[in-house]
Each structure stands twice: as C-alpha cells, then as structure tokens.
Write a protein that holds these residues in place. Structure first.
Motif, short mmCIF file in Angstrom:
data_model
loop_
_atom_site.label_atom_id
_atom_site.label_comp_id
_atom_site.label_asym_id
_atom_site.label_seq_id
_atom_site.Cartn_x
_atom_site.Cartn_y
_atom_site.Cartn_z
N ILE A 1 48.77 87.48 35.00
CA ILE A 1 48.43 86.47 35.96
C ILE A 1 49.06 85.70 36.91
N LEU A 2 48.15 86.91 38.50
CA LEU A 2 49.16 86.12 39.46
C LEU A 2 48.27 84.89 40.04
N TYR A 3 48.41 83.80 40.79
CA TYR A 3 47.45 83.11 40.69
C TYR A 3 47.56 82.15 42.22
N PHE A 4 47.22 81.67 43.46
CA PHE A 4 47.52 80.99 44.60
C PHE A 4 46.92 79.41 43.35
N GLN A 5 47.64 78.59 43.36
CA GLN A 5 47.53 76.59 43.23
C GLN A 5 46.14 76.46 43.63
N SER A 6 45.61 76.43 44.99
CA SER A 6 44.82 76.63 45.45
C SER A 6 43.74 76.93 45.05
N SER A 7 43.24 78.08 45.04
CA SER A 7 42.11 78.64 44.51
C SER A 7 41.94 79.31 42.92
N ASN A 8 42.89 78.25 42.24
CA ASN A 8 42.84 78.20 40.47
C ASN A 8 42.36 77.37 39.41
N ARG A 9 40.87 76.89 39.74
CA ARG A 9 39.23 76.37 39.40
C ARG A 9 40.20 75.58 38.32
N TYR A 10 40.94 76.55 37.30
CA TYR A 10 41.15 76.08 36.06
C TYR A 10 42.79 74.75 36.18
N VAL A 11 43.39 75.40 37.08
CA VAL A 11 44.52 73.92 37.01
C VAL A 11 44.22 73.35 37.91
N LYS A 12 43.41 73.21 39.11
CA LYS A 12 42.84 72.25 39.26
C LYS A 12 41.94 71.09 38.49
N ASP A 13 41.24 71.94 37.56
CA ASP A 13 40.06 70.85 36.89
C ASP A 13 41.34 69.94 36.00
N LEU A 14 42.34 71.41 34.90
CA LEU A 14 43.02 70.67 34.11
C LEU A 14 43.41 69.10 34.56
N ALA A 15 44.51 70.00 36.03
CA ALA A 15 44.77 68.54 36.72
C ALA A 15 44.71 67.09 36.35
N PHE A 16 42.75 67.25 37.31
CA PHE A 16 42.35 66.14 37.20
C PHE A 16 42.54 65.40 36.17
N GLU A 17 41.95 66.19 34.92
CA GLU A 17 42.34 65.98 33.65
C GLU A 17 43.80 64.94 33.01
N LEU A 18 44.27 65.50 33.41
CA LEU A 18 46.09 65.31 32.73
C LEU A 18 45.95 63.84 33.87
N SER A 19 45.30 64.12 34.98
CA SER A 19 45.86 62.99 35.89
C SER A 19 45.47 61.42 35.63
N ALA A 20 44.37 62.07 34.73
CA ALA A 20 43.97 60.39 34.35
C ALA A 20 44.69 59.16 32.99
N GLU A 21 45.74 60.63 32.69
CA GLU A 21 46.93 59.91 31.64
C GLU A 21 48.43 59.56 32.42
N VAL A 22 48.41 59.95 33.60
CA VAL A 22 49.86 59.55 34.30
C VAL A 22 49.33 58.21 35.20
N ASN A 23 49.76 57.43 35.08
CA ASN A 23 50.10 55.73 36.60
C ASN A 23 51.17 55.67 37.16
N TRP A 24 51.23 54.70 38.23
CA TRP A 24 51.54 54.65 39.41
C TRP A 24 53.27 54.18 38.60
N SER A 25 53.43 53.43 37.71
CA SER A 25 55.21 52.75 37.61
C SER A 25 55.53 54.57 36.95
N GLU A 26 54.75 54.81 36.32
CA GLU A 26 55.24 56.18 35.32
C GLU A 26 56.07 57.33 36.55
N LEU A 27 55.34 57.40 37.51
CA LEU A 27 55.73 58.39 38.51
C LEU A 27 56.78 57.59 39.37
N ARG A 28 56.70 56.88 39.84
CA ARG A 28 57.57 55.86 40.17
C ARG A 28 58.90 55.81 39.52
N ALA A 29 59.48 56.15 38.41
CA ALA A 29 60.02 55.84 37.41
C ALA A 29 60.84 57.60 37.38
N ILE A 30 60.01 58.00 37.02
CA ILE A 30 60.23 59.98 37.49
C ILE A 30 60.97 60.32 38.69
#
Ligand code: TRP
Ligand code: SF4
Length: 419
Positions: free
Chosen positions: A139-168
């Motif tokens: 399966i080949l894809y462009f991130q911007s056209s893969n709805r599954y990737v974008k929806d899941l990314a939103f779901e995952l983002s609910a688990e990440v906060n700013w201080s974690e991003l800053r640290a990593i």
C-alpha cells in the motif's frame, strides 16, 4: 555528536547511541533471521527494537507488515535507496509493505507547496517500484490523502501534551502547531497498518536511520496508551491489566487458564497466543489493541564529500535521477580513505573504514561478500589504489543508474494500490 530527527552532526558513535536510546544490537538477533540481507550481514543495520516479534512472524508465517516513510523535500538518493531496499526485502520475506510519502511533513517543516510534494513524492513511489516493490501486498500513500492516517493521528494527539513534545523534540514557543502535529501523523503512519481496516493488530517493523528513534519511542508509547489491555510477561504466561477500568477485565476472564486479582488477571499458557486472543477481543469491543511497533536502525550514509549526505548539497549525494555520467563523475571526486600519494598507499595501505567509495560498495554496489572482502583486504595491503578503485565504483554507479532509470520509465503506478 548530535542526532535528532532534523539534524545529524558530528561523528556518530553507534555504540553510545544504542546505550543512550536503549536500542538493541542487531548482532544479538541476526542468527535467528532467515537469509539476512547484505545490510544486516555487514552491520550497516546495527540496531533494533523488538525485532524478535518480526522474526517469529516470518518463521511462523503469521501476518506482519513493514512500513517506512519518505519526506519528499529533495530528490531521492542512495540514502533513500537503502530504506527502499529494506522495505522490499521485508516484503519478499512475507510482510505487507506500507510506503508513506510524508507530504504533510514536507509542507509543515520545509514549506513545500502541495504541487511540489506531489511531483517529488511521485518520483519516490516510482523509485521504490523500479527497485523491486511488488504490487501485491503493498500500500502506497500520501499522508495528506490517507484518511485513516489523519483520523488516527488526531486520536493519538489526545494522548500527547506540550511538555512531552518539548522534552522529546526540543520544540519551543515558536514551533508551529502543524510541525507539532506531524509528529502525531508519523506515529499514525506507523500504527495505522494495525487498524481493523488493514487487517487488525499485528507486528510491524519500521526500518529507519537512528535519527528517527525519538518518533519510534513516542509511537511505541502511544501504542500502549491508546490500547485497553497491557501485557507483562510472567513465569508461565502473561499478566494482563486494563487501562480503562475493571469492566474490561470481566470480558476476558476465563479465556485461558487464569488467576483473577483485583487489578489484573494472570493467564497461563503460550504468551503470544494469549496476547493475540485478547487483542482480538479488544478490537471487537472497539479498541485498537496495538502491538508496539518494532524497528531496525541503519547507519547514516556519509556524503561523498565527507560529512552528512544532504539534499541541499548536490555534490554530497548521487541522486537516483542524476545523469549516469554525472553520477559517475561524482564518484571520481568522492572523498576516499586513501593516502596522500600512490607511493605511501602502496607502503601503508588505505583505510576502507573511512572511505565513502567503500561505503558505496558495502551499502549498494556489491552483492557478494567475498568480493567486498577482497577489496577491503587489497586496499588495506596497499595493493589497490584509489584511482582504479574509484573507476570501478563509478562504472558500477553508471550502470546502475542507466538500468534504474530505464526501469523507472516502465513503471506503471496504476498497478499499485495508492491511497
Ligand atoms: N520523518 C521521516 C523522514 O524525515 C519520514 C517519515 C514519515 C517516516 N513517516 C514515517 C519514517 C513513518 C518512518 C515511518 O525521513
Ligand atoms: Fe577507498 Fe578504494 Fe581508496 Fe581503499 S582503494 S581507500 S576502498 S577508494
């Protein structure tokens, strides 16, 4: 030395890197790999996380996948070819291949227009096909056209906060939201092959350079944060906990021989089988049941002029789309591990370990281990001089580029599943 997803500087000490990041040496596991490829045999792939899981699936012929991504910000070159070869090898070994064109990343981080990311991204797709990716099980894809990737990314983002991003990632108050969000998109690239639409939970291996490890660590962590059940190996089985309350434990009670406690259940039997069954139940209940992704790490390819291979320095790399003659010339100008004069080289020998030409042989141009060893020995003994050696490499590069570019012309992406 500095190694981050956006910068690699200085001389990279791979042993130190493994210690600091907690990466396992690939030499620990290579004996279990059926038919290891040349990058594995030669130590170019030096580290891994959880590759056991992939080897098990390979051997037992259970479903598994390989996935990696390419940021379409410059032309595909020999550094990208290495990752492409790894994806292709894993597909041949039975994995389902997922190839991401990271156009959202290129847009957010490098400011490329969507037209440009499409154009360059298509060259990457054609390249991996020309190098041997098969249409079945890909399966080949462009991130911007893969709805599954974008929806899941939103779901995952609910688990990440700013201080974690800053640290990593070392983000600062000037960092844009888009740049932060593409970290979630990349985690989603890696996890989405396990969505039920793509066959459900399974081992997935991500071949990358060590600079991508922060993404891998975050993704492995997110895989467990968004999943209901967590597993811990115990004597004779697995201890299972629920992250979303006791009622989930009720649903799996009695699946196998077990002992029920207040906060967890201990199951006894084959841990793989137990985990698989419980993940399936989680998916039925609407959860993700993600298996933490595995990864392999390859060494960085040195730029032909020394230092880092960079798409902003055309002399530092051979693009897969360079005119064959131009590619050959770049090899002739490449930095070698040779001595200042032929006479000294005959007397003291060259240093193949510090030679970009030898690197080309090792990573790309020579399949046969014995032939490679011969070059190494002859170089060290001063029997081989750089001029002659470079001519050989440059002929091989020319031949490769000619063949490759002919195959690119024949590529028909319509035979492939492109999301
Ligand atoms: N960030 C990666 C790079 O700069 C590209 C990438 C996007 C990727 N998605 C991925 C790599 C998923 C591995 C897995 O090269
Ligand atoms: Fe490199 Fe070949 Fe020169 Fe040895 S002889 S240093 S391998 S170019």
């Amino acid at each position: 030395m500095k190694v981050t997803p956006w910068e690699v500087e200085g001389v990279v000490d791979y042993d130190r890197l493994m210690k600091e990041f907690g990466i396992q040496p690939f030499s620990d596991i290579i004996d279990r790999v059926p038919n290891p490829n040349k990058l594995m045999r030669r130590g170019v792939i030096f580290g891994h996380r959880d590759y056991d899981r992939i080897v098990d699936a390979m051997i037992e012929k259970k479903p598994w996948a390989v996935m990696s991504g390419f940021m379409p910000s410059g032309m595909p070159h020999f550094g990208h070819k290495m990752t492409m070869d790894e994806i292709i090898w894993h597909q041949k070994m039975g994995g389902k291949a997922f190839v991401a064109i990271a156009d959202m990343e290129a847009h957010a981080v490098r400011g490329l227009s969507w037209g440009k990311t499409k154009e360059i991204g298509t060259l990457y797709l054609k390249s991996i096909v020309a190098l041997g990716l098969e249409p079945e099980n890909a399966i080949l894809y462009f991130q911007s056209s893969n709805r599954y990737v974008k929806d899941l990314a939103f779901e995952l983002s609910a688990e990440v906060n700013w201080s974690e991003l800053r640290a990593i990632y070392g983000f600062n108050p000037e960092t844009t939201l888009a740049r932060m969000f593409v970290t979630s998109i990349q985690a989603s690239d890696i996890l989405h092959p396990q969505l039920k639409e793509f066959g459900g939970p399974k081992p997935v291996v991500v071949p990358v350079g060590a600079d991508q490890d922060p993404h891998i660590r975050l993704t492995r962590d997110l895989a467990s944060r968004v999943s209901v059940f967590s597993f811990e190996r115990i004597d004779g089985g697995v201890r299972v906990r629920s992250r979303k309350g006791r009622e989930y434990l009720e649903k799996i009670k009695g699946l196998f021989e077990c002992k029920v406690y207040e906060e967890h259940i201990d199951f006894f039997g084959d841990p793989e089988e137990i985990e698989k069954a419980i993940r399936e139940i989680e998916v039925e209940l609407g959860g993700f049941g993600f298996v933490p992704p595995s990864s392999t790490y390859h060494r960085f390819i040195t730029g032909l002029t020394g230092g880092k291979m960079s798409s902003s320095k055309p002399e530092s790399y051979i693009s897969l789309f360079d005119e064959p003659e131009v590619g050959a010339k770049k090899v002739m100008r490449a930095l070698t591990g040779g001595r200042v004069s032929a006479e000294e080289q005959r007397r003291f020998g060259g240093n193949p370990e510090k030679c970009t030409v030898f690197e080309l042989f090792t990573y790309h141009l020579i399949e046969d281990d014995r032939e490679l060893e011969e070059i190494r020995m002859e170089c060290k003994e001063g029997k081989l001089l750089c001029g002659q050696c470079k001519r050989r490499a440059s002929e091989l590069v020319k031949e490769f580029l000619r063949e490759f570019q002919k195959r690119v012309e024949e590529v028909d992406l319509k035979e492939y599943t492109i999301i």
